[in-house]
Design a protein around this motif. Structure first.
Motif, PDB file in Angstrom:
ATOM      1  N   ALA A 189       0.830  -1.212   0.000  1.00 45.52           N
ATOM      2  CA  ALA A 189       0.000   0.000   0.000  1.00 45.52           C
ATOM      3  C   ALA A 189       0.861   1.258   0.000  1.00 45.52           C
ATOM      4  O   ALA A 189       0.563   2.229  -0.705  1.00 45.52           O
ATOM      5  N   VAL A 190       1.959   1.240   0.738  1.00 46.51           N
ATOM      6  CA  VAL A 190       2.883   2.382   0.747  1.00 46.51           C
ATOM      7  C   VAL A 190       3.494   2.575  -0.640  1.00 46.51           C
ATOM      8  O   VAL A 190       3.587   3.698  -1.145  1.00 46.51           O
ATOM      9  N   GLU A 191       3.879   1.474  -1.278  1.00 48.29           N
ATOM     10  CA  GLU A 191       4.479   1.575  -2.615  1.00 48.29           C
ATOM     11  C   GLU A 191       3.460   2.047  -3.641  1.00 48.29           C
ATOM     12  O   GLU A 191       3.788   2.815  -4.540  1.00 48.29           O
ATOM     13  N   ARG A 192       2.206   1.613  -3.519  1.00 43.25           N
ATOM     14  CA  ARG A 192       1.152   2.093  -4.426  1.00 43.25           C
ATOM     15  C   ARG A 192       0.971   3.597  -4.264  1.00 43.25           C
ATOM     16  O   ARG A 192       0.720   4.316  -5.235  1.00 43.25           O
ATOM     17  N   SER A 193       1.100   4.101  -3.046  1.00 42.56           N
ATOM     18  CA  SER A 193       1.015   5.541  -2.804  1.00 42.56           C
ATOM     19  C   SER A 193       2.161   6.265  -3.510  1.00 42.56           C
ATOM     20  O   SER A 193       1.958   7.306  -4.144  1.00 42.56           O
ATOM     21  N   ARG A 194       3.376   5.721  -3.412  1.00 39.67           N
ATOM     22  CA  ARG A 194       4.524   6.314  -4.119  1.00 39.67           C
ATOM     23  C   ARG A 194       4.292   6.294  -5.622  1.00 39.67           C
ATOM     24  O   ARG A 194       4.599   7.247  -6.325  1.00 39.67           O
ATOM     25  N   MET A 195       3.754   5.170  -6.111  1.00 39.62           N
ATOM     26  CA  MET A 195       3.497   5.033  -7.543  1.00 39.62           C
ATOM     27  C   MET A 195       2.469   6.071  -8.003  1.00 39.62           C
ATOM     28  O   MET A 195       2.627   6.676  -9.067  1.00 39.62           O
ATOM     29  N   SER A 196       1.437   6.301  -7.213  1.00 39.89           N
ATOM     30  CA  SER A 196       0.417   7.303  -7.560  1.00 39.89           C
ATOM     31  C   SER A 196       1.034   8.688  -7.656  1.00 39.89           C
ATOM     32  O   SER A 196       0.679   9.476  -8.545  1.00 39.89           O
ATOM     33  N   GLU A 197       1.967   8.992  -6.758  1.00 40.09           N
ATOM     34  CA  GLU A 197       2.671  10.270  -6.807  1.00 40.09           C
ATOM     35  C   GLU A 197       3.453  10.402  -8.113  1.00 40.09           C
ATOM     36  O   GLU A 197       3.432  11.453  -8.767  1.00 40.09           O
ATOM     37  N   ALA A 198       4.124   9.323  -8.533  1.00 46.78           N
ATOM     38  CA  ALA A 198       4.902   9.352  -9.772  1.00 46.78           C
ATOM     39  C   ALA A 198       3.989   9.494 -10.995  1.00 46.78           C
ATOM     40  O   ALA A 198       4.311  10.236 -11.927  1.00 46.78           O
ATOM     41  N   VAL A 199       2.854   8.811 -10.998  1.00 45.57           N
ATOM     42  CA  VAL A 199       1.906   8.913 -12.113  1.00 45.57           C
ATOM     43  C   VAL A 199       1.387  10.348 -12.227  1.00 45.57           C
ATOM     44  O   VAL A 199       1.286  10.902 -13.329  1.00 45.57           O
TER      45      VAL A 199
ATOM     46  N   GLY B  10      18.606   6.420  -3.087  1.00 44.09           N
ATOM     47  CA  GLY B  10      19.893   7.104  -3.046  1.00 44.09           C
ATOM     48  C   GLY B  10      20.438   7.448  -4.412  1.00 44.09           C
ATOM     49  O   GLY B  10      21.644   7.515  -4.601  1.00 44.09           O
ATOM     50  N   GLY B  11      19.555   7.642  -5.405  1.00 40.55           N
ATOM     51  CA  GLY B  11      19.992   7.975  -6.750  1.00 40.55           C
ATOM     52  C   GLY B  11      20.453   6.772  -7.546  1.00 40.55           C
ATOM     53  O   GLY B  11      20.994   6.906  -8.635  1.00 40.55           O
ATOM     54  N   VAL B  12      20.231   5.552  -7.027  1.00 44.04           N
ATOM     55  CA  VAL B  12      20.663   4.333  -7.712  1.00 44.04           C
ATOM     56  C   VAL B  12      19.431   3.603  -8.236  1.00 44.04           C
ATOM     57  O   VAL B  12      18.612   3.127  -7.458  1.00 44.04           O
ATOM     58  N   PRO B  13      19.258   3.516  -9.579  1.00 46.40           N
ATOM     59  CA  PRO B  13      18.099   2.816 -10.127  1.00 46.40           C
ATOM     60  C   PRO B  13      18.130   1.325  -9.779  1.00 46.40           C
ATOM     61  O   PRO B  13      19.187   0.718  -9.718  1.00 46.40           O
ATOM     62  N   THR B  14      16.981   0.778  -9.595  1.00 43.91           N
ATOM     63  CA  THR B  14      16.789  -0.644  -9.286  1.00 43.91           C
ATOM     64  C   THR B  14      17.818  -1.140  -8.278  1.00 43.91           C
ATOM     65  O   THR B  14      18.454  -2.164  -8.450  1.00 43.91           O
ATOM     66  N   ASP B  15      17.991  -0.374  -7.225  1.00 42.21           N
ATOM     67  CA  ASP B  15      18.898  -0.725  -6.137  1.00 42.21           C
ATOM     68  C   ASP B  15      18.496  -2.080  -5.567  1.00 42.21           C
ATOM     69  O   ASP B  15      17.320  -2.364  -5.380  1.00 42.21           O
ATOM     70  N   ALA B  16      19.483  -2.920  -5.299  1.00 43.57           N
ATOM     71  CA  ALA B  16      19.207  -4.259  -4.784  1.00 43.57           C
ATOM     72  C   ALA B  16      18.451  -4.217  -3.456  1.00 43.57           C
ATOM     73  O   ALA B  16      17.778  -5.171  -3.092  1.00 43.57           O
ATOM     74  N   GLY B  17      18.542  -3.108  -2.729  1.00 47.42           N
ATOM     75  CA  GLY B  17      17.848  -2.985  -1.462  1.00 47.42           C
ATOM     76  C   GLY B  17      16.374  -2.659  -1.608  1.00 47.42           C
ATOM     77  O   GLY B  17      15.633  -2.690  -0.634  1.00 47.42           O
ATOM     78  N   LEU B  18      15.931  -2.330  -2.817  1.00 45.61           N
ATOM     79  CA  LEU B  18      14.521  -1.994  -3.030  1.00 45.61           C
ATOM     80  C   LEU B  18      13.686  -3.263  -3.128  1.00 45.61           C
ATOM     81  O   LEU B  18      14.015  -4.182  -3.877  1.00 45.61           O
ATOM     82  N   ASN B  19      12.594  -3.291  -2.410  1.00 48.90           N
ATOM     83  CA  ASN B  19      11.684  -4.427  -2.459  1.00 48.90           C
ATOM     84  C   ASN B  19      10.877  -4.418  -3.760  1.00 48.90           C
ATOM     85  O   ASN B  19      10.569  -5.462  -4.311  1.00 48.90           O
ATOM     86  N   TYR B  20      10.532  -3.233  -4.246  1.00 46.71           N
ATOM     87  CA  TYR B  20       9.767  -3.078  -5.481  1.00 46.71           C
ATOM     88  C   TYR B  20      10.633  -2.345  -6.499  1.00 46.71           C
ATOM     89  O   TYR B  20      10.964  -1.177  -6.310  1.00 46.71           O
ATOM     90  N   GLN B  21      11.002  -3.028  -7.576  1.00 50.40           N
ATOM     91  CA  GLN B  21      11.845  -2.439  -8.612  1.00 50.40           C
ATOM     92  C   GLN B  21      11.025  -2.329  -9.902  1.00 50.40           C
ATOM     93  O   GLN B  21      10.603  -3.335 -10.461  1.00 50.40           O
ATOM     94  N   TYR B  22      10.829  -1.089 -10.354  1.00 51.09           N
ATOM     95  CA  TYR B  22      10.014  -0.859 -11.546  1.00 51.09           C
ATOM     96  C   TYR B  22      10.249   0.553 -12.054  1.00 51.09           C
ATOM     97  O   TYR B  22      10.879   1.374 -11.383  1.00 51.09           O
ATOM     98  N   ASN B  23       9.729   0.829 -13.256  1.00 51.16           N
ATOM     99  CA  ASN B  23       9.703   2.199 -13.758  1.00 51.16           C
ATOM    100  C   ASN B  23       8.395   2.431 -14.495  1.00 51.16           C
ATOM    101  O   ASN B  23       7.710   1.487 -14.899  1.00 51.16           O
ATOM    102  N   LEU B  24       8.054   3.692 -14.638  1.00 54.99           N
ATOM    103  CA  LEU B  24       6.831   4.114 -15.338  1.00 54.99           C
ATOM    104  C   LEU B  24       7.240   4.988 -16.510  1.00 54.99           C
ATOM    105  O   LEU B  24       8.101   5.859 -16.362  1.00 54.99           O
ATOM    106  N   VAL B  25       6.633   4.764 -17.666  1.00 55.35           N
ATOM    107  CA  VAL B  25       6.940   5.540 -18.868  1.00 55.35           C
ATOM    108  C   VAL B  25       5.648   6.130 -19.412  1.00 55.35           C
ATOM    109  O   VAL B  25       4.651   5.423 -19.569  1.00 55.35           O
ATOM    110  N   ARG B  26       5.690   7.435 -19.707  1.00 53.27           N
ATOM    111  CA  ARG B  26       4.513   8.089 -20.288  1.00 53.27           C
ATOM    112  C   ARG B  26       4.941   8.961 -21.451  1.00 53.27           C
ATOM    113  O   ARG B  26       5.807   9.826 -21.311  1.00 53.27           O
ATOM    114  N   TYR B  27       4.340   8.698 -22.618  1.00 51.34           N
ATOM    115  CA  TYR B  27       4.564   9.559 -23.780  1.00 51.34           C
ATOM    116  C   TYR B  27       3.809  10.852 -23.558  1.00 51.34           C
ATOM    117  O   TYR B  27       2.700  10.862 -23.039  1.00 51.34           O
ATOM    118  N   TYR B  28       4.423  11.974 -23.967  1.00 52.45           N
ATOM    119  CA  TYR B  28       3.798  13.278 -23.746  1.00 52.45           C
ATOM    120  C   TYR B  28       2.476  13.421 -24.495  1.00 52.45           C
ATOM    121  O   TYR B  28       1.567  14.092 -24.020  1.00 52.45           O
TER     122      TYR B  28
END
Length: 196
Positions: free
Chosen positions: A35-45, A123-141
């Protein structure tokens, strides 16, 4: 006659209660983290949506997209260059646990090819091994759709929830398809494809 009036719990009773609480916590914690990660994802969207709208306005003004946050009318505070970090240091992501949001740099003159990518970072490191959820979001303008790309099992499961599909997959689209959204089509490409 002396009455022994011992009130309280025995050690066994306390251990049973602690065991039950531990089992409940073990079942609830993964759902809490999701649920916390979904909240972060909503912020990114939401951030990708704001960037997309700003880029569309920029395209109307100068017939190309901005490759630097300073060229947008809704640039986040302190953002410079093509990458902005939502947590930690704005320009490096140091000390943060959020997203690195990158503006595309190639083919910025083409209306249908510009996009922004929000990558989950620590910490500025993509897909850091310490992250439980590793993903990215892409949106065309030029699109209202968002692609979610999961890079580990938890990231894929989170993307499946985001896209509304049952089976976790590497990439899925916010329209409910289990593949990446793809670049939007111009009016001419739509007519050539028979209006599809």
């Amino acid at each position: 006659m002396i009455k022994n009036n011992n009130k309280g719990f025995t050690l066994i009773e306390l251990l049973v209660v602690v065991l039950i609480l531990g089992i409940l916590a073990a079942m609830a914690m993964p759902q809490y983290f999701k649920a916390v990660e979904r909240s972060r994802m909503s912020e990114a969207v939401s951030l990708l949506s704001s960037i997309s709208q700003a880029q569309q306005r920029k395209y109307l003004q100068i017939n190309k997209y901005a490759t630097d946050y300073r060229g947008l009318d809704v640039a986040p505070a302190g953002a410079t260059g093509a990458v902005y970090y939502t947590k930690g240091t704005v320009t490096t992501g140091a000390g943060g646990n959020g997203f690195g949001v990158t503006l595309s740099g190639a083919d910025v003159n083409a209306y249908t090819t510009g996009f922004a990518t929000a990558t989950r970072e620590a910490g500025g490191v993509p897909t850091d091994a310490g992250l439980n959820y590793q993903y990215n979001l892409v949106r065309y303008y030029a699109s209202d759709l968002t692609t979610c790309n999961g890079t580990n099992a938890n990231g894929k499961a989170l993307c499946a929830d985001f896209c509304g599909i049952d089976t976790p997959t590497g990439s899925c689209c916010s329209d409910g398809s289990s593949s990446a959204c793809g670049a939007p089509k111009t009016g001419n490409e739509t007519a050539a494809a028979g209006g599809k």
